[in-house]
Design a protein around this motif. Structure first.
Motif, mmCIF file in Angstrom:
data_model
loop_
_atom_site.group_PDB
_atom_site.id
_atom_site.type_symbol
_atom_site.label_atom_id
_atom_site.label_comp_id
_atom_site.label_asym_id
_atom_site.label_seq_id
_atom_site.Cartn_x
_atom_site.Cartn_y
_atom_site.Cartn_z
ATOM 1 N N VAL A 83 41.363 38.884 0.255
ATOM 2 C CA VAL A 83 40.868 40.193 -0.162
ATOM 3 C C VAL A 83 39.815 40.606 0.854
ATOM 4 C CG1 VAL A 83 39.750 41.523 -1.980
ATOM 5 C CG2 VAL A 83 41.304 39.647 -2.580
ATOM 6 N N PHE A 84 40.126 41.629 1.639
ATOM 7 C CA PHE A 84 39.248 42.020 2.735
ATOM 8 C C PHE A 84 38.066 42.845 2.239
ATOM 9 C CE2 PHE A 84 43.389 41.229 4.584
ATOM 10 C CZ PHE A 84 43.082 40.504 5.716
ATOM 11 N N GLN A 85 36.993 42.811 3.020
ATOM 12 C CA GLN A 85 35.744 43.470 2.634
ATOM 13 C C GLN A 85 35.939 44.948 2.326
ATOM 14 O OE1 GLN A 85 32.454 42.659 5.243
ATOM 15 N NE2 GLN A 85 31.276 44.428 4.566
ATOM 16 N N ASN A 86 36.721 45.637 3.137
ATOM 17 C CA ASN A 86 36.939 47.075 2.946
ATOM 18 C C ASN A 86 38.291 47.361 2.308
ATOM 19 O OD1 ASN A 86 34.423 47.891 4.104
ATOM 20 N ND2 ASN A 86 35.263 47.420 6.122
ATOM 21 N N SER A 87 38.820 46.401 1.586
ATOM 22 C CA SER A 87 40.091 46.490 0.850
ATOM 23 C C SER A 87 41.313 46.469 1.762
ATOM 24 C CB SER A 87 40.120 47.730 -0.061
ATOM 25 O OG SER A 87 39.065 47.673 -0.999
ATOM 26 N N ALA A 88 41.244 47.192 2.901
ATOM 27 C CA ALA A 88 42.333 47.179 3.892
ATOM 28 C C ALA A 88 43.669 47.621 3.313
ATOM 29 C CB ALA A 88 42.461 45.799 4.539
ATOM 30 N N LEU A 89 43.636 48.627 2.435
ATOM 31 C CA LEU A 89 44.874 49.231 1.945
ATOM 32 C C LEU A 89 45.389 50.217 2.988
ATOM 33 C CD1 LEU A 89 43.705 49.969 -1.706
ATOM 34 C CD2 LEU A 89 45.210 48.109 -0.983
ATOM 35 N N PHE A 90 46.700 50.370 3.072
ATOM 36 C CA PHE A 90 47.281 51.320 4.010
ATOM 37 C C PHE A 90 47.206 52.728 3.414
ATOM 38 C CE2 PHE A 90 49.316 47.307 5.210
ATOM 39 C CZ PHE A 90 49.120 47.328 6.585
ATOM 40 N N ASP A 91 46.465 53.607 4.088
ATOM 41 C CA ASP A 91 46.252 54.962 3.562
ATOM 42 C C ASP A 91 47.540 55.746 3.406
ATOM 43 O OD1 ASP A 91 43.527 54.527 3.454
ATOM 44 O OD2 ASP A 91 43.148 55.359 5.446
ATOM 45 N N ALA A 121 50.984 42.762 -11.532
ATOM 46 C CA ALA A 121 49.760 42.552 -10.755
ATOM 47 C C ALA A 121 48.720 43.617 -11.059
ATOM 48 C CB ALA A 121 50.086 42.524 -9.262
ATOM 49 N N LEU A 122 49.155 44.868 -11.177
ATOM 50 C CA LEU A 122 48.217 45.943 -11.501
ATOM 51 C C LEU A 122 47.668 45.791 -12.915
ATOM 52 C CD1 LEU A 122 50.000 49.011 -9.854
ATOM 53 C CD2 LEU A 122 47.876 47.917 -9.110
ATOM 54 N N ARG A 143 39.823 50.692 -5.667
ATOM 55 C CA ARG A 143 40.435 50.196 -4.427
ATOM 56 C C ARG A 143 40.243 48.689 -4.293
ATOM 57 N NH1 ARG A 143 38.522 55.151 -2.362
ATOM 58 N NH2 ARG A 143 36.649 54.170 -1.501
ATOM 59 N N LYS A 144 39.049 48.210 -4.661
ATOM 60 C CA LYS A 144 38.801 46.766 -4.615
ATOM 61 C C LYS A 144 39.774 46.033 -5.528
ATOM 62 C CE LYS A 144 34.739 46.481 -2.258
ATOM 63 N NZ LYS A 144 34.403 45.560 -1.148
ATOM 64 N N ARG A 145 39.975 46.572 -6.734
ATOM 65 C CA ARG A 145 40.860 45.911 -7.684
ATOM 66 C C ARG A 145 42.318 45.989 -7.238
ATOM 67 N NH1 ARG A 145 40.327 48.310 -12.976
ATOM 68 N NH2 ARG A 145 38.833 49.861 -12.301
ATOM 69 N N ALA A 146 42.684 47.105 -6.593
ATOM 70 C CA ALA A 146 44.047 47.199 -6.055
ATOM 71 C C ALA A 146 44.263 46.161 -4.951
ATOM 72 C CB ALA A 146 44.301 48.607 -5.522
ATOM 73 N N ALA A 147 43.232 45.939 -4.132
ATOM 74 C CA ALA A 147 43.330 44.923 -3.084
ATOM 75 C C ALA A 147 43.465 43.531 -3.686
ATOM 76 C CB ALA A 147 42.101 44.994 -2.172
ATOM 77 N N ILE A 148 42.770 43.290 -4.806
ATOM 78 C CA ILE A 148 42.898 42.003 -5.489
ATOM 79 C C ILE A 148 44.296 41.861 -6.079
ATOM 80 C CG2 ILE A 148 42.057 40.627 -7.428
ATOM 81 C CD1 ILE A 148 39.262 41.824 -6.872
ATOM 82 N N ALA A 149 44.839 42.955 -6.635
ATOM 83 C CA ALA A 149 46.213 42.917 -7.158
ATOM 84 C C ALA A 149 47.197 42.575 -6.051
ATOM 85 C CB ALA A 149 46.565 44.262 -7.791
#
Length: 261
Positions: A83-91, A121-122, A143-149
């Motif tokens: 789980v990256f610090q800035n979530s690292a989700l693809f915009d 997961a969600l 966003r943090k929780r989505a990255a954890i999912a």
């Protein structure tokens, strides 16, 4: 589960890791603390083979990852999520596609199974029904929780959290803390949390390692609070004064429950 033996790493003239010895306990949450630039994130990257030590060894399940080729590293990485610090989700991808991306690329699961895994997961992070939303439509905590999912969707044995509460206000940060506790209990994973948030350390961790080139302290959060080692005291005073030490210790996975946003 994970073991560092005399690990050294330099970047040019900067000697970041100077003989790190550390053993991560299986099935529990370990917090890695230390000042900025002390090598916390560098330590995480050694576990998944993004960095290789100049000297020493890193073991995951008794496999020396420092000696593996790309194929061997990929096998180890299948058991580890980050789980990256800035979530690292693809915009450019909605949340459902963000979570499904790894499954589509690295498994042969059909789309129906993938959609069910995304939904599950969600649900684990209390984000039911947001598959079609894009990262820009979510709050920082969501966003943090989505990255954890995305991290848990592959059923990992180890989850690495890099500053999971950074940028969040205290209530949202504590919801992330509680989520880390809940997932550790529900999934039985080994969790490693790199953080500068001492409240988070005291909430989620069974063990704490303070890094400053080498491991300056290893023990429980309660033992950390009582530690008289000068370098540890200096860090704690600069991080939080000592106000967090006045909070009664909580055991890992206690009964506290936070309402999710």
């Amino acid at each position: 589960m994970i073991r560092f033996e005399e690990v050294q790493k330099s970047f040019g003239q900067l000697h970041v890791l100077r003989g790190v010895n550390l053993e991560i306990e299986d099935g529990h949450t370990t917090a890695i603390i230390g000042g900025s630039g002390c090598g916390k994130s560098v330590l995480l990257k050694h576990i998944i083979g993004l960095l290789h030590p100049d000297e020493g060894h890193v073991y995951v399940n008794d496999v020396d990852v420092t000696r593996l080729d790309v194929r061997g590293l990929n096998e180890v990485r299948k058991k580890i999520s980050m789980v990256f610090q800035n979530s690292a989700l693809f915009d450019s991808l909605n949340i459902g596609d963000n979570l499904a991306l790894g499954l589509r690329r690295h498994t042969r699961l059909n789309e129906m199974v993938i959609r069910e895994k995304v939904k599950k997961a969600l649900s684990l992070v209390n984000l039911d029904g947001i598959e079609k939303k894009f990262p820009a439509e979510l709050s920082g905590g969501m966003r943090k929780r989505a990255a954890i999912a995305r991290a848990v969707i592959t059923d990992p044995e180890v989850i690495l959290y890099d500053e999971p509460t950074t940028g969040l206000d205290p209530p949202r940060a504590d919801r992330i803390n509680q989520l880390i506790i809940d997932l550790n209990k529900q999934l039985g994973v080994t969790s490693i949390v790199v953080t500068h948030d001492m409240h988070s350390v005291y909430r989620v961790a069974k063990s704490v390692a303070m890094l400053d080139g080498t491991i300056r302290f290893y023990g429980t959060p309660d033992e950390l609070a009582k530690c008289s080692e000068p370098s540890v005291l200096e860090f704690l005073e600069s991080a939080r004064g000592h106000e967090w030490l006045n909070v009664a210790p909580t055991t890992e996975g206690d009964s506290y429950h936070a309402t999710m946003e």
